[in-house]
Write a protein that holds these residues in place. Structure first.
Motif, PDB file in Angstrom:
ATOM      1  N   ASN A  38       0.795  -1.195  -0.155  1.00  0.00           N
ATOM      2  CA  ASN A  38      -0.118  -0.075  -0.063  1.00  0.00           C
ATOM      3  C   ASN A  38       0.828   1.254  -0.010  1.00  0.00           C
ATOM      4  N   ASP A  39       0.121   2.294   0.307  1.00  0.00           N
ATOM      5  CA  ASP A  39       1.080   3.683   0.309  1.00  0.00           C
ATOM      6  C   ASP A  39       0.286   4.538   1.352  1.00  0.00           C
ATOM      7  N   ALA A  40       0.961   5.950   1.397  1.00  0.00           N
ATOM      8  CA  ALA A  40       0.240   6.655   2.286  1.00  0.00           C
ATOM      9  C   ALA A  40      -1.156   7.111   2.180  1.00  0.00           C
ATOM     10  N   HIS A  41      -1.458   7.006   0.965  1.00  0.00           N
ATOM     11  CA  HIS A  41      -2.800   7.322   0.629  1.00  0.00           C
ATOM     12  C   HIS A  41      -3.829   6.282   1.071  1.00  0.00           C
ATOM     13  N   VAL A  42      -3.495   5.172   1.693  1.00  0.00           N
ATOM     14  CA  VAL A  42      -4.466   4.163   2.176  1.00  0.00           C
ATOM     15  C   VAL A  42      -5.253   4.879   3.624  1.00  0.00           C
ATOM     16  N   TRP A  43      -4.541   5.849   3.992  1.00  0.00           N
ATOM     17  CA  TRP A  43      -5.001   6.562   5.319  1.00  0.00           C
ATOM     18  C   TRP A  43      -5.639   7.814   4.959  1.00  0.00           C
ATOM     19  N   ASP A  44      -5.835   8.269   3.611  1.00  0.00           N
ATOM     20  CA  ASP A  44      -6.432   9.616   3.462  1.00  0.00           C
ATOM     21  C   ASP A  44      -7.935   9.917   4.221  1.00  0.00           C
ATOM     22  N   THR A  45      -8.863   8.951   4.096  1.00  0.00           N
ATOM     23  CA  THR A  45     -10.124   9.078   4.716  1.00  0.00           C
ATOM     24  C   THR A  45      -9.808   9.337   6.347  1.00  0.00           C
ATOM     25  N   MET A  46      -9.101   8.608   6.765  1.00  0.00           N
ATOM     26  CA  MET A  46      -8.606   8.657   8.293  1.00  0.00           C
ATOM     27  C   MET A  46      -8.093   9.716   8.855  1.00  0.00           C
ATOM     28  N   ALA A  47      -6.971  10.334   7.771  1.00  0.00           N
ATOM     29  CA  ALA A  47      -6.365  11.645   8.232  1.00  0.00           C
ATOM     30  C   ALA A  47      -7.477  12.475   8.144  1.00  0.00           C
ATOM     31  N   ASP A  48      -8.431  12.807   7.258  1.00  0.00           N
ATOM     32  CA  ASP A  48      -9.438  13.911   7.310  1.00  0.00           C
ATOM     33  C   ASP A  48     -10.067  13.986   8.427  1.00  0.00           C
ATOM     34  N   VAL A  49     -10.330  13.014   9.456  1.00  0.00           N
ATOM     35  CA  VAL A  49     -10.705  12.924  10.675  1.00  0.00           C
ATOM     36  C   VAL A  49      -9.755  13.240  11.876  1.00  0.00           C
ATOM     37  N   LEU A  50      -8.698  12.561  11.834  1.00  0.00           N
ATOM     38  CA  LEU A  50      -7.972  12.792  12.863  1.00  0.00           C
ATOM     39  C   LEU A  50      -7.119  14.241  12.732  1.00  0.00           C
ATOM     40  N   ARG A  51      -6.963  14.942  11.502  1.00  0.00           N
ATOM     41  CA  ARG A  51      -6.491  16.030  11.371  1.00  0.00           C
ATOM     42  C   ARG A  51      -7.300  17.490  12.126  1.00  0.00           C
ATOM     43  N   ARG A  52      -8.512  17.078  12.526  1.00  0.00           N
ATOM     44  CA  ARG A  52      -9.512  18.024  13.391  1.00  0.00           C
ATOM     45  C   ARG A  52      -8.742  18.132  14.704  1.00  0.00           C
ATOM     46  N   HIS A  53      -7.841  17.587  15.169  1.00  0.00           N
ATOM     47  CA  HIS A  53      -7.401  17.709  16.359  1.00  0.00           C
ATOM     48  C   HIS A  53      -5.594  17.429  16.687  1.00  0.00           C
ATOM     49  N   SER A 169     -15.903   1.040  -2.015  1.00  0.00           N
ATOM     50  CA  SER A 169     -15.596   1.273  -3.618  1.00  0.00           C
ATOM     51  C   SER A 169     -14.688   2.919  -3.928  1.00  0.00           C
ATOM     52  N   SER A 170     -15.285   3.998  -3.064  1.00  0.00           N
ATOM     53  CA  SER A 170     -14.736   5.024  -3.206  1.00  0.00           C
ATOM     54  C   SER A 170     -13.513   5.205  -2.556  1.00  0.00           C
ATOM     55  N   VAL A 171     -13.276   4.659  -1.516  1.00  0.00           N
ATOM     56  CA  VAL A 171     -12.067   4.528  -0.787  1.00  0.00           C
ATOM     57  C   VAL A 171     -10.985   3.744  -1.599  1.00  0.00           C
ATOM     58  N   LEU A 172     -11.222   2.901  -2.288  1.00  0.00           N
ATOM     59  CA  LEU A 172     -10.310   2.142  -3.158  1.00  0.00           C
ATOM     60  C   LEU A 172     -10.032   3.102  -4.393  1.00  0.00           C
ATOM     61  N   ALA A 173     -10.927   3.562  -4.834  1.00  0.00           N
ATOM     62  CA  ALA A 173     -10.703   4.398  -5.978  1.00  0.00           C
ATOM     63  C   ALA A 173      -9.915   5.648  -5.648  1.00  0.00           C
ATOM     64  N   ASN A 174      -9.955   6.306  -4.590  1.00  0.00           N
ATOM     65  CA  ASN A 174      -8.992   7.355  -4.124  1.00  0.00           C
ATOM     66  C   ASN A 174      -7.505   6.788  -4.139  1.00  0.00           C
ATOM     67  N   MET A 175      -7.542   5.699  -3.267  1.00  0.00           N
ATOM     68  CA  MET A 175      -6.123   5.057  -3.180  1.00  0.00           C
ATOM     69  C   MET A 175      -5.487   4.869  -4.574  1.00  0.00           C
ATOM     70  N   ALA A 176      -6.313   4.142  -5.440  1.00  0.00           N
ATOM     71  CA  ALA A 176      -5.938   3.839  -6.872  1.00  0.00           C
ATOM     72  C   ALA A 176      -5.448   5.048  -7.661  1.00  0.00           C
ATOM     73  N   MET A 271      -9.228  -0.391   7.110  1.00  0.00           N
ATOM     74  CA  MET A 271      -9.374   1.126   6.755  1.00  0.00           C
ATOM     75  C   MET A 271     -10.124   1.284   5.435  1.00  0.00           C
ATOM     76  N   LEU A 272      -9.975   0.281   4.404  1.00  0.00           N
ATOM     77  CA  LEU A 272     -10.538   0.393   3.214  1.00  0.00           C
ATOM     78  C   LEU A 272     -11.970  -0.463   3.358  1.00  0.00           C
ATOM     79  N   ASP A 273     -12.220  -1.272   4.397  1.00  0.00           N
ATOM     80  CA  ASP A 273     -13.351  -2.288   4.274  1.00  0.00           C
ATOM     81  C   ASP A 273     -14.478  -1.530   5.042  1.00  0.00           C
ATOM     82  N   ASN A 274     -14.055  -1.036   5.961  1.00  0.00           N
ATOM     83  CA  ASN A 274     -15.013  -0.235   6.753  1.00  0.00           C
ATOM     84  C   ASN A 274     -14.500   1.153   7.275  1.00  0.00           C
ATOM     85  N   PRO A 275     -14.232   2.256   6.644  1.00  0.00           N
ATOM     86  CA  PRO A 275     -13.532   3.224   6.632  1.00  0.00           C
ATOM     87  C   PRO A 275     -14.243   4.056   7.803  1.00  0.00           C
TER      88      PRO A 275
END
Length: 307
Positions: A38-53, A169-176, A271-275
């Motif tokens: 994988n790479d750093a973008h596997v975390w994009d969805t989670m990062a958007d939440v964590l960066r609130r704090h 599907s949307s998370v996987l497409a973003n990573m791809a 993180m991909l299956d149930n983000p």
């Protein structure tokens, strides 16, 4: 989202994505380590939440993403742990939470055993000191069967969907979107093809490290037991990589320093299956730890399924 680089102790240029905190008063960092291929973008969805704090740093491990490939194929767990220690040095003095998935979690345990950098917590996402042999073999076979080149990005996404059958599907497409580079005029994946044998025990660097340090699983068990910090173990409910019995044993070995969460409708690629659920659980753990200073209070909450 900002693209940045740092140099390791052996001179390699490793890439990470910086997701700055949305508020000006953040003083803590979440450092995220992806898994195998994988790479750093596997975390994009989670990062958007964590960066609130928190400030969020997602690393491309050596041989992955936009980080350097190693011409000597030094891709063992121990080498990747050295790389993580070098990254932690960049943020020394800040409050740091480390989150690792699969390979990234195993590497994190090794690195945190030896680093002098103070870390506030470790979240281990669907990984343990041991890997179910059958599940591990399936994982490697899936990777080895991926084509070397792709006609276009859709062809790559179609291959990914066949491997990550439970993924959103949307998370996987973003990573791809970020996973291909042009090599010799053709689209290819960004992971060094030499990484697979390097990480799975089949190259000289791994064999030399094994002779020096001993059995890898024993080393990771020792590292886990040594951790003097709160540890959050997150398991995909349908995972065959982190079996339920192994997760329970890890909690027992932590002797009160660990809590276990089960993510429903998720396999190994949590993180991909149930983000949504995985992000909620991990963010809640860190938030409650920062507020209370102890994971014990959080462990009783309904958000967590303890088994």
């Amino acid at each position: 989202m900002e693209s940045r680089f740092f140099r390791t102790r052996d001179g390699f240029r490793l890439h990470y994505i910086s997701h700055p905190c949305v508020t000006s008063d953040c003083d803590s960092y979440c450092i995220l380590l992806h898994g195998f291929t994988n790479d750093a973008h596997v975390w994009d969805t989670m990062a958007d939440v964590l960066r609130r704090h928190h400030h969020v740093i997602a690393l491309d491990q050596r041989g992955h993403g936009d980080s350097d490939w190693d011409p000597e194929h030094r891709y063992s767990h121990w080498q990747l742990a050295d790389d993580l220690e070098d990254l932690l040095q960049v943020f020394d003095g800040a409050r740091i939470h480390v989150i690792g998935h699969s390979l990234g979690a195993r590497v994190s345990m090794l690195a945190l055993e030896s680093t002098r950098i103070e870390v506030a917590s470790l979240t281990i996402v669907d990984a343990g000191p041991e890997v179910n042999p059958d599940a591990g073999e399936r994982l490697v076979n899936d990777v080895m069967q991926m084509p070397a080149y792709y006609a276009d990005s859709q062809a790559y996404l179609d291959c990914m969907a066949r491997v990550y059958v439970m993924a959103d599907s949307s998370v996987l497409a973003n990573m791809a979107r970020f996973s291909l580079r042009v090599t010799r005029g053709r689209l290819a994946g960004k992971t060094d093809p030499a990484f697979t044998p390097g990480i799975w025990h089949n190259n000289p660097e791994f064999r030399q490290r094994h002779r020096e340090k001993g059995e890898l699983s024993d080393q990771i068990w020792t590292a886990l037991r040594s951790l003097d910090l709160p540890v959050h173990i997150v398991r995909g409910q349908a995972s065959s990589i982190l079996e339920s019995s192994l997760a329970r044993r890890m909690i027992d070995e932590l002797k009160g320093r660990g809590v276990l969460s089960i993510v429903p409708r998720a396999g190994h690629a949590v993180m991909l299956d149930n983000p949504v659920k995985s992000t909620d659980l991990i963010a809640q753990f860190i938030r409650d730890l920062d507020q209370s200073g102890s994971p014990a209070v959080w462990a009783e909450k309904e958000l967590v399924s303890l088994v």
